[in-house]
Design a protein around this motif. Sequence first.
Motif, mmCIF file in Angstrom:
data_model
loop_
_atom_site.group_PDB
_atom_site.id
_atom_site.type_symbol
_atom_site.label_atom_id
_atom_site.label_comp_id
_atom_site.label_asym_id
_atom_site.label_seq_id
_atom_site.Cartn_x
_atom_site.Cartn_y
_atom_site.Cartn_z
ATOM 1 N N SER A 173 -0.868 6.010 3.802
ATOM 2 C CA SER A 173 -1.614 5.650 2.816
ATOM 3 C C SER A 173 -1.734 5.116 1.553
ATOM 4 O O SER A 173 -0.991 7.040 0.605
ATOM 5 N N SER A 196 -2.092 0.693 4.588
ATOM 6 C CA SER A 196 -2.472 1.651 5.230
ATOM 7 C C SER A 196 -1.042 1.926 6.353
ATOM 8 O O SER A 196 -1.413 0.442 6.808
ATOM 9 N N LEU A 224 -9.004 1.074 6.753
ATOM 10 C CA LEU A 224 -8.817 1.884 5.670
ATOM 11 C C LEU A 224 -8.251 0.481 4.490
ATOM 12 O O LEU A 224 -8.309 0.299 4.246
#
Length: 309
Positions: A263, A254, A247
């Motif tokens: 996130s 995140s 991510l």
Amino acid sequence: MQSEIIVTDSLTKFYGKIKGIEDISVEIPSGNVAFLGPNGAGKTTLIRTLLGIIHPTKGTARVLGYDIRKEINQVRDRIGYVPEFDTSFIPDMTAMKFVAFCARMNGLSVSESKQRASDSLYYVGLDEERYRKLGTFSLGMKQKVKLATALVHDPEIIICDEPTNGLDPTGRVQMLSLIRSLQKNEGKDIILSSHLLRDVEQIADYTLVFSKGEIRAQGNIKELTAEKRSSISIKVRSNQEKFLQRLNDKGIESWIDGIYIESQISHDVEKEIFKIANETNADIRYLGNRSRTLEDVFINLFSKEDLIE
Ligand SMILES: Nc1ncnc2c1ncn2[C@@H]1O[C@H](COP(=O)(O)OP(=O)(O)OP(=O)(O)O)[C@@H](O)[C@H]1O
Ligand SMILES: [Mg+2]
């Protein structure tokens, strides 16, 4: 546009060398306002300065247009004050006599004082106990008496300094709803000073955040906690580390918060999150929007040091 009830100009108070507040220049709007901050942040010092109980080292302030340095009697007539600590209770006095006595101190006539004391005690829910001696009152009842004394001269502004301190959950709810009703039903302007976010969230629309004698932030609570600054909570069952890493690699900021990955929200982020979960074999168990709470705002404003001190 809300009107300002209090305007301060470089207001400063030092207790000898100890800083109480320094260079506070703020405009406080009418409505439900909270002074929020950890212990020793200067909340009580500002309140006591506004009431003329202590004198500023520098600067000045106006309350409803009256200068605290030159027109303190006019200021005091317009503020009802529920102090943090109260040593003025006389245990042998009945609640009625005590509140009427406070009314007399505020310049009301004997008959007016009796009537207003009775009305104020009724308002805070101590009608039946009004002829009981204060020495027999519980802490919650004493807090209500303090509120009754603050109301007795029908002021425009009510300042409550840590009004729920030491109260049990029921007492706390009662006290907060009383304060809220003062704004809603009686049209009073409320200032609540507290270090408890949950109290502030229940009462206030606007907050000033104090730290080390200064104002760190101020604003409308809805704006401070605006949805656009919220995050998405994701719970995964497998490959959490790999999923989190990916991510962040993909630019979706995140972090781990308890059992969730948080996130930052951006355009189309959910689609991307599912794609990454698929690629990393992370089994998504939960995904939901998380609104920014006042606690998030508060924690972001302070370093760990601030909160520990
Ligand atoms: N009478 C006093 N003499 C000396 N220092 C004081 C006095 N009153 C307050 N202070 C100092 O001024 C600073 C601000 O205190 P203040 O009581 O205004 O904070 P507060 O935000 O009301 O804290 P709390 O949440 O604990 O009530 C603190 O460092 C405190 O030690
Ligand atoms: Mg205080």
